[in-house]
Write an enzyme that holds these catalytic residues in place. Structure first.
Site, PDB file in Angstrom:
ATOM      1  N   LYS A  41      11.580   4.276 -15.141  1.00 32.25           N
ATOM      2  CA  LYS A  41      12.212   3.723 -13.936  1.00 32.25           C
ATOM      3  C   LYS A  41      11.302   2.685 -13.281  1.00 32.25           C
ATOM      4  O   LYS A  41      11.760   1.664 -12.795  1.00 32.25           O
ATOM      5  CB  LYS A  41      12.495   4.859 -12.930  1.00 32.25           C
ATOM      6  CG  LYS A  41      13.413   5.945 -13.501  1.00 32.25           C
ATOM      7  CD  LYS A  41      13.564   7.107 -12.553  1.00 32.25           C
ATOM      8  CE  LYS A  41      12.306   7.941 -12.391  1.00 32.25           C
ATOM      9  NZ  LYS A  41      11.895   8.672 -13.606  1.00 32.25           N
ATOM     10  N   GLN A  85      12.024  11.229 -10.498  1.00 28.10           N
ATOM     11  CA  GLN A  85      12.452  12.274 -11.429  1.00 28.10           C
ATOM     12  C   GLN A  85      13.727  11.803 -12.171  1.00 28.10           C
ATOM     13  O   GLN A  85      13.958  10.612 -12.265  1.00 28.10           O
ATOM     14  CB  GLN A  85      12.690  13.606 -10.716  1.00 28.10           C
ATOM     15  CG  GLN A  85      11.426  14.290 -10.207  1.00 28.10           C
ATOM     16  CD  GLN A  85      10.928  13.739  -8.890  1.00 28.10           C
ATOM     17  OE1 GLN A  85      11.673  13.647  -7.938  1.00 28.10           O
ATOM     18  NE2 GLN A  85       9.664  13.390  -8.821  1.00 28.10           N
ATOM     19  N   GLY A 118       5.380   9.810 -11.101  1.00 29.82           N
ATOM     20  CA  GLY A 118       4.357   8.881 -11.582  1.00 29.82           C
ATOM     21  C   GLY A 118       5.096   7.738 -12.243  1.00 29.82           C
ATOM     22  O   GLY A 118       5.661   7.910 -13.320  1.00 29.82           O
ATOM     23  N   HIS A 119       5.151   6.594 -11.573  1.00 24.37           N
ATOM     24  CA  HIS A 119       5.912   5.453 -12.094  1.00 24.37           C
ATOM     25  C   HIS A 119       4.935   4.376 -12.550  1.00 24.37           C
ATOM     26  O   HIS A 119       4.086   3.933 -11.769  1.00 24.37           O
ATOM     27  CB  HIS A 119       6.851   4.912 -11.020  1.00 24.37           C
ATOM     28  CG  HIS A 119       7.922   5.898 -10.621  1.00 24.37           C
ATOM     29  ND1 HIS A 119       8.920   5.612  -9.729  1.00 24.37           N
ATOM     30  CD2 HIS A 119       8.158   7.168 -11.037  1.00 24.37           C
ATOM     31  CE1 HIS A 119       9.710   6.671  -9.601  1.00 24.37           C
ATOM     32  NE2 HIS A 119       9.260   7.629 -10.376  1.00 24.37           N
ATOM     33  N   ASP A 178      10.574  10.325 -16.135  1.00 21.60           N
ATOM     34  CA  ASP A 178       9.744   9.463 -16.985  1.00 21.60           C
ATOM     35  C   ASP A 178      10.558   8.576 -17.919  1.00 21.60           C
ATOM     36  O   ASP A 178      10.131   8.268 -19.042  1.00 21.60           O
ATOM     37  CB  ASP A 178       8.742  10.318 -17.805  1.00 21.60           C
ATOM     38  CG  ASP A 178       7.876  11.169 -16.911  1.00 21.60           C
ATOM     39  OD1 ASP A 178       7.560  10.719 -15.801  1.00 21.60           O
ATOM     40  OD2 ASP A 178       7.524  12.295 -17.316  1.00 21.60           O
TER      41      ASP A 178
HETATM   42  P1  GDP Z   1       8.937   6.663 -14.787  1.00 17.26           P
HETATM   43  O1  GDP Z   1       8.373   7.892 -14.165  1.00 17.26           O
HETATM   44  O2  GDP Z   1      10.400   6.786 -15.054  1.00 17.26           O
HETATM   45  O3  GDP Z   1       8.628   5.400 -14.023  1.00 17.26           O
HETATM   46  O4  GDP Z   1       8.230   6.529 -16.217  1.00 17.26           O
HETATM   47  P2  GDP Z   1       6.657   6.745 -16.547  1.00 17.26           P
HETATM   48  O5  GDP Z   1       5.907   5.572 -16.006  1.00 17.26           O
HETATM   49  O6  GDP Z   1       6.203   8.095 -16.140  1.00 17.26           O
HETATM   50  O7  GDP Z   1       6.678   6.743 -18.134  1.00 17.26           O
HETATM   51  C1  GDP Z   1       7.154   5.668 -18.863  1.00 17.26           C
HETATM   52  C2  GDP Z   1       6.031   5.151 -19.792  1.00 17.26           C
HETATM   53  O8  GDP Z   1       6.563   4.344 -20.806  1.00 17.26           O
HETATM   54  C3  GDP Z   1       5.018   4.276 -19.078  1.00 17.26           C
HETATM   55  O9  GDP Z   1       3.756   4.483 -19.664  1.00 17.26           O
HETATM   56  C4  GDP Z   1       5.513   2.856 -19.375  1.00 17.26           C
HETATM   57  O10 GDP Z   1       4.481   1.888 -19.324  1.00 17.26           O
HETATM   58  C5  GDP Z   1       6.035   3.025 -20.765  1.00 17.26           C
HETATM   59  N1  GDP Z   1       7.182   2.158 -21.148  1.00 17.26           N
HETATM   60  C6  GDP Z   1       8.154   1.630 -20.371  1.00 17.26           C
HETATM   61  N2  GDP Z   1       9.098   1.023 -21.118  1.00 17.26           N
HETATM   62  C7  GDP Z   1       8.713   1.157 -22.400  1.00 17.26           C
HETATM   63  C8  GDP Z   1       9.288   0.769 -23.654  1.00 17.26           C
HETATM   64  O11 GDP Z   1      10.368   0.192 -23.745  1.00 17.26           O
HETATM   65  N3  GDP Z   1       8.582   1.095 -24.783  1.00 17.26           N
HETATM   66  C9  GDP Z   1       7.399   1.754 -24.736  1.00 17.26           C
HETATM   67  N4  GDP Z   1       6.779   2.010 -25.887  1.00 17.26           N
HETATM   68  N5  GDP Z   1       6.836   2.164 -23.587  1.00 17.26           N
HETATM   69  C10 GDP Z   1       7.495   1.873 -22.437  1.00 17.26           C
HETATM   70  P1  IMO Z   2       8.995  10.776 -12.407  1.00 19.25           P
HETATM   71  O1  IMO Z   2       9.493  10.187 -11.088  1.00 19.25           O
HETATM   72  C1  IMO Z   2       8.864  14.182 -15.123  1.00 19.25           C
HETATM   73  C2  IMO Z   2       9.027  18.159 -13.302  1.00 19.25           C
HETATM   74  C3  IMO Z   2       7.797  19.028 -13.447  1.00 19.25           C
HETATM   75  C4  IMO Z   2       8.438  20.402 -13.452  1.00 19.25           C
HETATM   76  C5  IMO Z   2       9.574  20.253 -12.450  1.00 19.25           C
HETATM   77  C6  IMO Z   2       9.239  20.738 -11.045  1.00 19.25           C
HETATM   78  O2  IMO Z   2       7.677  10.237 -12.824  1.00 19.25           O
HETATM   79  O3  IMO Z   2      10.060  10.659 -13.439  1.00 19.25           O
HETATM   80  P2  IMO Z   2       7.740  19.757  -9.078  1.00 19.25           P
HETATM   81  O4  IMO Z   2       6.276  19.427  -9.037  1.00 19.25           O
HETATM   82  O5  IMO Z   2       8.631  18.616  -8.756  1.00 19.25           O
HETATM   83  O6  IMO Z   2       8.074  20.982  -8.280  1.00 19.25           O
HETATM   84  O7  IMO Z   2       8.016  20.180 -10.620  1.00 19.25           O
HETATM   85  O8  IMO Z   2       9.883  18.865 -12.406  1.00 19.25           O
HETATM   86  N1  IMO Z   2       8.794  16.812 -12.703  1.00 19.25           N
HETATM   87  C7  IMO Z   2       8.782  15.683 -13.402  1.00 19.25           C
HETATM   88  N2  IMO Z   2       8.894  15.470 -14.732  1.00 19.25           N
HETATM   89  N3  IMO Z   2       8.769  13.135 -14.274  1.00 19.25           N
HETATM   90  C8  IMO Z   2       8.680  13.327 -12.940  1.00 19.25           C
HETATM   91  O9  IMO Z   2       8.715  12.318 -12.047  1.00 19.25           O
HETATM   92  C9  IMO Z   2       8.648  14.652 -12.446  1.00 19.25           C
HETATM   93  N4  IMO Z   2       8.550  15.202 -11.218  1.00 19.25           N
HETATM   94  C10 IMO Z   2       8.648  16.529 -11.387  1.00 19.25           C
HETATM   95  O10 IMO Z   2       7.109  18.743 -14.639  1.00 19.25           O
HETATM   96  O11 IMO Z   2       9.007  20.651 -14.711  1.00 19.25           O
HETATM   97 MG    MG Z   3       6.871   9.312 -14.490  1.00 19.52          MG
END
Ligand code: GDP
Ligand code: IMO
Ligand code: MG
Length: 430
Positions: A16, A228, A40-41, A13
């Site tokens: 990316k 991840q 979840g991106h 998270d």
């Molecule tokens: P990922 O799994 O690495 O793609 O990240 P996620 O989408 O799960 O979580 C990142 C969250 O932060 C999302 O809700 C984005 O919309 C938000 N986000 C991305 N860049 C920024 C930033 O620079 N500042 C803030 N406040 N939110 C951001």
């Molecule tokens: P993105 O791509 C954050 C964590 C789960 C758990 C561990 C194992 O959005 O960054 P799993 O279901 O993979 O067997 O769970 O890994 N986990 C993540 N945490 N972002 C993710 O993906 C994750 N994918 C798995 O919360 O701790």
């Molecule tokens: Mg994510």
């Protein structure tokens, strides 16, 4: 030739998805090569928010080919929902998405096993998975005997294979002590459903190894989107509190089927603080109102499961480790705007393990559980920076913070993000 990798350096998270979407404009192919619907991106474009689980974050750019390779574990109904929800929003998917016939399929018994094991291991040892069947599916892949790949769904022997596997899995689930999960597995129903999914997916399915090798050899620009983060890497992360694939930079080649000769740059993505979802050690975790403040301001709730993310200070020991491990060239520092909410900022520069100062990341989760972070405290800036568009216009305290992070991690900061939108991003000439 150019192969650019985007790798999360923490526990996932790191934003990316935002970065991949942004960098896609200069690429020709975007590749998802490990993980599955546990990811979840999020991509934000103007007033539209897209949450992607399997589909690469390049999909919003109609000119780019998006490829899901054999290293991914694929859940067909989730995949079809994702395709449909993009199509409903007029995003082109049919022409520019390809899925490997080598990808392993997350079957209903994998979801049942994930749930049953989660129930059986509550407490400190609970991994807190996303319950998306990821671990059980990769376990069967490595075990081989009971695995099903996407290409298998199209074969005449598929029904017989499902009947054989369901009989075994019912005994496995009974062994874990979960009668309800066991009863939910009906072989004939599964065969009918999965053949239906296969039919709907067939135009996307191909041999992506050949496709990507042809693209690389033709000099196309490839972007590899990690899922991840490196601390969740099955071999090099905080085992056993990890995911089941190589989510550090080391996983790119094996997962994608593209050898190292085609990779020429790796960008490491990190938040300016730390978060973690699920169980496992987290040395810089905050249990106070500062942590809650960061969670509220950063909207730190899981994209896939909605769970509140655990929040803490930036851990330079961990990120230095994962930057080296992933072969990072430069850093993308995300969520800098969120730190506007705190008076002072801590950076963890070393760990205290029983009175000894340690700068290397411990290999055992039990050791990591007992380390005490050693902090360096920097002043905050306490002003809204979400409208800043040039690095030089950031408050001096924010630039000092980034300089110190860069120094501790040992990599230059090339990209800084101050909000979810594409426009809220600064690139630095290095
Ligand atoms: P990922 O799994 O690495 O793609 O990240 P996620 O989408 O799960 O979580 C990142 C969250 O932060 C999302 O809700 C984005 O919309 C938000 N986000 C991305 N860049 C920024 C930033 O620079 N500042 C803030 N406040 N939110 C951001
Ligand atoms: P993105 O791509 C954050 C964590 C789960 C758990 C561990 C194992 O959005 O960054 P799993 O279901 O993979 O067997 O769970 O890994 N986990 C993540 N945490 N972002 C993710 O993906 C994750 N994918 C798995 O919360 O701790
Ligand atoms: Mg994510």
């Amino acid at each position: 030739m150019s192969g650019l990798c985007i790798i999360g350096l923490q526990w996932g998270d790191e934003a990316k998805g935002k970065l991949v979407d942004l960098l896609t404009a200069k690429q020709e192919v975007v590749v998802r090569y490990q993980g599955g619907a546990n990811a979840g991106h999020t991509v934000v474009v103007g007033d539209q928010t897209y949450k992607l689980h399997h589909i690469p974050s390049g999909i919003l750019n109609a000119e780019v080919l998006n490829v899901i390779t054999g290293g991914v574990v694929l859940n067909p109904p989730t995949m079809l929902d994702e395709i449909q929800s993009l199509a409903d929003r007029n995003i082109q998917v049919k022409r520019n998405l390809k899925i490997s016939d080598r990808a392993h399929v997350v079957m209903p018994w994998h979801l049942a096993e994930d749930r049953a094991l989660d129930r059986a291991t509550q407490g400190d040892n609970n991994i807190g998975t996303t319950l998306r069947g990821i671990g059980p599916c990769y376990r069967d892949k490595v075990g081989r005997s009971y695995a099903i790949r996407l290409g298998d769904l199209y074969r005449p022997e598929f029904p017989e294979r499902v009947r054989e596997i369901v009989a075994v899995k019912q005994r496995v689930l009974a062994g874990i002590g979960d009668e309800s999960e066991m009863a939910s597995l009906n072989a004939d129903e599964i065969i009918r459903q999965y053949q239906g999914y296969a039919e709907q997916l067939k135009d996307f399915v191909c041999d992506t190894n050949t496709l990507l090798l042809d693209a690389a050899e033709a000099g196309k620009k490839l972007l590899f989107e990690g899922a991840q983060g490196a601390l969740l890497d099955i071999d090099h992360g905080t085992f056993p509190f990890v995911t089941s694939s190589n989510s550090s930079g080391l996983g790119v080649c094996a997962g994608s089927g593209v050898p190292p000769r085609w990779i020429d740059k790796v960008i490491g993505v990190a938040k300016c603080y730390s978060t973690r979802v699920g169980g496992g050690p987290f040395p810089t975790e905050l249990h106070d109102e500062v942590g809650q403040n960061i969670r509220d301001v950063g909207k730190e709730y899981g994209t896939t499961t909605g769970r509140p993310r655990r929040c803490g200070w930036f851990d330079a020991v961990a990120v230095r480790y994962t930057s080296r491990l992933s072969g990072i060239d430069t850093l993308a520092m995300m969520m800098l705007d969120v730190l506007s909410c705190v008076d002072e900022i801590n950076i963890c520069t070393a760990y205290d393990i029983g009175g000894t100062v340690v700068k290397e990341f411990p290999s055992h989760a039990e050791d990591l559980k007992v380390v005490k972070p050693i902090y360096e405290t920097l002043p905050g800036w306490k002003v809204d920076i979400t409208e800043v568009r040039n690095y030089e216009d950031l408050p001096q305290q924010a630039r000092d913070y980034l300089d110190r992070v860069s120094e501790l991690v040992g990599r230059p900061v090339e990209i800084v993000s101050v909000g979810p939108d594409r426009a809220q991003t600064m690139f630095r000439e290095l």
